[in-house]
Design a protein around this motif. Structure first.
Motif, PDB file in Angstrom:
ATOM      1  N   THR A 132      -7.280   2.130  25.405  1.00 45.60           N
ATOM      2  CA  THR A 132      -8.685   2.411  25.730  1.00 45.60           C
ATOM      3  C   THR A 132      -9.638   1.544  24.932  1.00 45.60           C
ATOM      4  N   VAL A 133      -9.170   1.005  23.792  1.00 44.51           N
ATOM      5  CA  VAL A 133     -10.061   0.201  22.935  1.00 44.51           C
ATOM      6  C   VAL A 133      -9.538  -1.210  22.693  1.00 44.51           C
ATOM      7  N   GLN A 141       3.835  -1.454  16.594  1.00 44.48           N
ATOM      8  CA  GLN A 141       3.469  -2.418  15.555  1.00 44.48           C
ATOM      9  C   GLN A 141       3.307  -1.720  14.202  1.00 44.48           C
ATOM     10  N   ARG A 142       3.698  -2.445  13.145  1.00 43.25           N
ATOM     11  CA  ARG A 142       3.491  -1.919  11.787  1.00 43.25           C
ATOM     12  C   ARG A 142       2.040  -2.143  11.395  1.00 43.25           C
ATOM     13  N   VAL A 143       1.399  -1.109  10.863  1.00 42.66           N
ATOM     14  CA  VAL A 143      -0.025  -1.171  10.544  1.00 42.66           C
ATOM     15  C   VAL A 143      -0.332  -2.275   9.534  1.00 42.66           C
ATOM     16  N   GLY A 144       0.578  -2.499   8.594  1.00 41.66           N
ATOM     17  CA  GLY A 144       0.355  -3.530   7.581  1.00 41.66           C
ATOM     18  C   GLY A 144       0.252  -4.928   8.147  1.00 41.66           C
ATOM     19  N   GLU A 145       0.684  -5.139   9.390  1.00 46.57           N
ATOM     20  CA  GLU A 145       0.618  -6.448  10.036  1.00 46.57           C
ATOM     21  C   GLU A 145      -0.692  -6.657  10.786  1.00 46.57           C
ATOM     22  N   LEU A 146      -1.519  -5.612  10.866  1.00 47.61           N
ATOM     23  CA  LEU A 146      -2.786  -5.696  11.603  1.00 47.61           C
ATOM     24  C   LEU A 146      -3.902  -6.222  10.709  1.00 47.61           C
ATOM     25  N   SER A 147      -4.928  -6.790  11.334  1.00 45.46           N
ATOM     26  CA  SER A 147      -6.127  -7.200  10.592  1.00 45.46           C
ATOM     27  C   SER A 147      -6.901  -5.958  10.164  1.00 45.46           C
ATOM     28  N   VAL A 148      -7.876  -6.151   9.275  1.00 47.82           N
ATOM     29  CA  VAL A 148      -8.698  -5.017   8.818  1.00 47.82           C
ATOM     30  C   VAL A 148      -9.427  -4.387  10.001  1.00 47.82           C
ATOM     31  N   ALA A 149      -9.961  -5.220  10.885  1.00 52.03           N
ATOM     32  CA  ALA A 149     -10.683  -4.687  12.049  1.00 52.03           C
ATOM     33  C   ALA A 149      -9.755  -3.859  12.929  1.00 52.03           C
ATOM     34  N   GLU A 150      -8.526  -4.342  13.146  1.00 50.17           N
ATOM     35  CA  GLU A 150      -7.563  -3.606  13.964  1.00 50.17           C
ATOM     36  C   GLU A 150      -7.158  -2.300  13.291  1.00 50.17           C
ATOM     37  N   GLN A 151      -7.029  -2.320  11.972  1.00 46.62           N
ATOM     38  CA  GLN A 151      -6.707  -1.084  11.251  1.00 46.62           C
ATOM     39  C   GLN A 151      -7.837  -0.066  11.403  1.00 46.62           C
ATOM     40  N   GLN A 152      -9.086  -0.549  11.389  1.00 44.15           N
ATOM     41  CA  GLN A 152     -10.211   0.368  11.595  1.00 44.15           C
ATOM     42  C   GLN A 152     -10.161   0.983  12.989  1.00 44.15           C
ATOM     43  N   MET A 153      -9.742   0.204  13.967  1.00 41.03           N
ATOM     44  CA  MET A 153      -9.590   0.748  15.321  1.00 41.03           C
ATOM     45  C   MET A 153      -8.552   1.866  15.334  1.00 41.03           C
ATOM     46  N   VAL A 154      -7.459   1.658  14.612  1.00 37.09           N
ATOM     47  CA  VAL A 154      -6.430   2.695  14.527  1.00 37.09           C
ATOM     48  C   VAL A 154      -7.014   3.957  13.885  1.00 37.09           C
ATOM     49  N   THR A 177     -14.952 -10.260   9.487  1.00 36.96           N
ATOM     50  CA  THR A 177     -15.580 -11.503   9.918  1.00 36.96           C
ATOM     51  C   THR A 177     -16.555 -11.180  11.053  1.00 36.96           C
ATOM     52  N   ASP A 178     -17.380 -12.165  11.430  1.00 39.66           N
ATOM     53  CA  ASP A 178     -18.335 -11.955  12.525  1.00 39.66           C
ATOM     54  C   ASP A 178     -17.602 -11.596  13.822  1.00 39.66           C
ATOM     55  N   GLU A 179     -16.501 -12.292  14.095  1.00 35.35           N
ATOM     56  CA  GLU A 179     -15.742 -12.034  15.327  1.00 35.35           C
ATOM     57  C   GLU A 179     -15.143 -10.629  15.306  1.00 35.35           C
ATOM     58  N   GLU A 180     -14.604 -10.224  14.151  1.00 35.98           N
ATOM     59  CA  GLU A 180     -14.029  -8.879  14.042  1.00 35.98           C
ATOM     60  C   GLU A 180     -15.109  -7.814  14.186  1.00 35.98           C
ATOM     61  N   THR A 181     -16.302  -8.102  13.665  1.00 35.88           N
ATOM     62  CA  THR A 181     -17.419  -7.159  13.789  1.00 35.88           C
ATOM     63  C   THR A 181     -17.783  -6.945  15.249  1.00 35.88           C
ATOM     64  N   GLN A 182     -17.825  -8.039  16.025  1.00 36.46           N
ATOM     65  CA  GLN A 182     -18.148  -7.913  17.450  1.00 36.46           C
ATOM     66  C   GLN A 182     -17.090  -7.073  18.169  1.00 36.46           C
ATOM     67  N   THR A 183     -15.830  -7.278  17.812  1.00 36.99           N
ATOM     68  CA  THR A 183     -14.745  -6.490  18.410  1.00 36.99           C
ATOM     69  C   THR A 183     -14.910  -5.015  18.085  1.00 36.99           C
ATOM     70  N   PHE A 185     -17.677  -3.435  17.319  1.00 39.75           N
ATOM     71  CA  PHE A 185     -18.847  -2.892  18.003  1.00 39.75           C
ATOM     72  C   PHE A 185     -18.539  -2.577  19.466  1.00 39.75           C
ATOM     73  N   ARG A 186     -17.741  -3.434  20.101  1.00 43.71           N
ATOM     74  CA  ARG A 186     -17.364  -3.145  21.491  1.00 43.71           C
ATOM     75  C   ARG A 186     -16.571  -1.847  21.576  1.00 43.71           C
ATOM     76  N   MET A 187     -15.709  -1.635  20.585  1.00 41.63           N
ATOM     77  CA  MET A 187     -14.923  -0.407  20.558  1.00 41.63           C
ATOM     78  C   MET A 187     -15.819   0.816  20.324  1.00 41.63           C
ATOM     79  N   VAL A 188     -16.763   0.677  19.394  1.00 42.21           N
ATOM     80  CA  VAL A 188     -17.671   1.794  19.089  1.00 42.21           C
ATOM     81  C   VAL A 188     -18.455   2.191  20.340  1.00 42.21           C
ATOM     82  N   GLN A 189     -18.890   1.200  21.111  1.00 42.26           N
ATOM     83  CA  GLN A 189     -19.616   1.507  22.343  1.00 42.26           C
ATOM     84  C   GLN A 189     -18.731   2.254  23.343  1.00 42.26           C
TER      85      GLN A 189
END
Length: 496
Positions: A132-133, A141-154, A177-183, A185-189
């Protein structure tokens, strides 16, 4: 139970909280509509975290009411808050990096079949919810392999799968990063469109204006105002609400002579936290560095001191250029670091005052492999007199002293080690007003003696008080250099 007008999904009324010596919240009101993004802003120490810790069950209020759908509730613990549909995602994520996304999402709630965990169903559920996001994150996937932004999504999806209706996000973009922030924000919406309400805590006012439906401003524990999106003109409007105008106080000497450059950074980078950062520090100068959470100030000091290894750029000490410094090398070059966490990183709490003060400069008190204890004791006692250290004996445990006196021990340690460049990270955090004044005077005294100080503080009035020159940082970059008599308002305009 009291039933009230249910225009709001959640209301906090007259919330009051007092800590020893601090009125953290003074009868604050806050409310939240269903399916809105409501930003909560204010300077460090304004009461944002205290208010949200009360809402998420981490703190008990001294007075006030919390209502959910018009009905008063008692949020006595984080579990209690979760039972009422309220979850908080902290800046420091609370995930298990060695476990999979699915295991993190449903930890303690695994689907079962015949008394055993139904692993296939678990991964199916995780994939369904993560899709959904984000189509790139899979349940296996192992959480430790995700970026910070992806971990926040989890983290967010984990909260939503617990039937959460209110998600509190504390500085969610500080490490992105700016790109991760945009990602993100799209999820938050997307989450907002499902009817979930989000409380968004951030110092980044551009982001606040962009994403929020309403903005509430706190200052010194007091509600200053709540603005609808249409009422927000620009960043300056919010800055003016956040800041209390105070008369300028200074300990600086306008006619003081500044010496040559003793330290420079040239295009210094560290991951995405420092970006081509250039600064110069002069002999006998106090260089204040202002900024908000996530600005990169601590990363700058730790990179100079050798705790972190630069990903690019150079550090120049005197005339010598270094691609990186180790801690031992930095100390030999006369660089000292006073960490924000003085108890965890700056002191050995169970050791004596004398041992703490002497160990960084131990080589100066040894001959033939033996420690000159008489000279050590004389030096420590003399340093105690100079710094007006209040301790029953130099043999007292460092952990038994007050915060202000512990900070003096850290200063003494580096003076005994003959340091000439001192990096101070939040040196007055957690100490009383009187001790703060003593630290300010010590900083200025060090500068008069020809030592050079980089002074980092989240209290902009402190920067204003002690600095000869001010650099403002935002998102790993220096956004402005300001002269010594600059106002708090000027600093804030370049920090947000």
């Amino acid at each position: 139970m009291n039933m009230e007008n249910t225009e709001f999904l959640l209301e906090m009324r007259g919330i009051d909280k007092v800590f020893p010596g601090t009125h953290a919240l003074d009868h604050v009101d806050f409310n939240l509509r269903k399916g809105e993004i409501h930003a909560l802003i204010g300077q460090n120490g304004s009461g944002k975290s205290t208010l949200m810790n009360i809402l998420s069950g981490g703190l008990r209020m001294d007075a006030g009411q919390i209502l959910r759908n018009g009905q008063e509730v008692n949020l006595r613990s984080p579990l209690s808050a979760l039972e009422h549909g309220i979850a908080m995602i902290h800046q420091e994520l609370k995930l298990f990096p060695e476990l999979t996304v699915a295991e993190n999402l449903y930890f303690g709630r695994f689907p079962r079949k015949g008394g055993f965990i139904d692993w296939e169903r678990l991964y199916e559920m995780a994939d369904e919810n993560m899709q959904t996001v984000s189509r790139s994150i899979r349940g296996r996937q192992r959480v430790g392999e995700l970026s910070v932004a992806e971990q926040q999504m989890v983290e967010i999806v984990r909260a939503v799968t617990k039937n959460t209706e209110v998600v509190i996000m504390d500085e969610p973009t500080a490490s992105l990063t700016d790109e991760e922030t945009q990602t993100l924000f799209r999820m938050v919406q997307k989450i907002k469109e499902t009817g979930v309400s989000i409380i968004f805590i951030s110092h980044r006012l551009d982001e606040v204006i962009r994403i929020s439906d309403r903005v509430t401003v706190l200052r010194d524990g007091v509600l200053i105002g709540c603005l609808e999106k249409a009422e927000i003109r620009d960043k300056d409007q919010l800055v003016n609400m956040m800041i209390r105008v105070r008369p300028s106080a200074t300990l600086k000497e306008d006619d003081k002579e500044i010496g040559p450059v003793v330290l420079k950074t040239q295009n210094l980078c560290y991951k995405n936290r420092l970006k081509n950062l250039n600064l110069s520090l002069y002999q006998g100068e106090v260089l204040g560095i202002a900024g908000l959470v996530g600005a990169g100030r601590t990363e700058l000091l730790k990179t100079i001191f050798g705790v972190y290894t630069p990903t690019d750029g150079e550090i120049v000490v005197g005339e010598k250029v270094y691609r990186k410094l180790g801690i031992r090398q930095a100390v030999k070059l006369g660089i000292a670091y006073m960490p924000e966490d003085r108890k965890g990183e700056g002191l050995l709490l169970k050791m004596s005052v004398a041992d703490n003060e002497i160990y960084a400069g131990l080589e100066f008190y040894c001959r033939g492999g033996l420690l000159n204890t008489k000279r050590q004791r004389q030096t420590v006692e003399e340093m105690g007199r100079q710094l007006r250290l209040k301790a029953g004996s130099v043999r007292d445990q460092a952990g038994s002293l007050s915060g202000g006196n512990q900070q003096k021990i850290v200063i003494a340690k580096w003076l005994i080690a003959q340091s000439s460049i001192i990096l101070m990270d939040e040196p007055t955090r957690g100490i009383d007003v009187g001790a703060k004044g003593e630290i300010y005077n010590l900083v200025r005294q060090l500068a008069r003696e020809g030592k050079s100080v980089i002074f980092v503080s989240s209290e902009l009035e402190e920067i204003q008080t002690v600095s000869d020159r001010i650099l403002v940082m935002r998102e790993g970059e220096i956004t402005k250099e300001l002269p010594m008599n600059s106002t708090v308002e000027e600093m804030m305009r370049y920090a947000v």
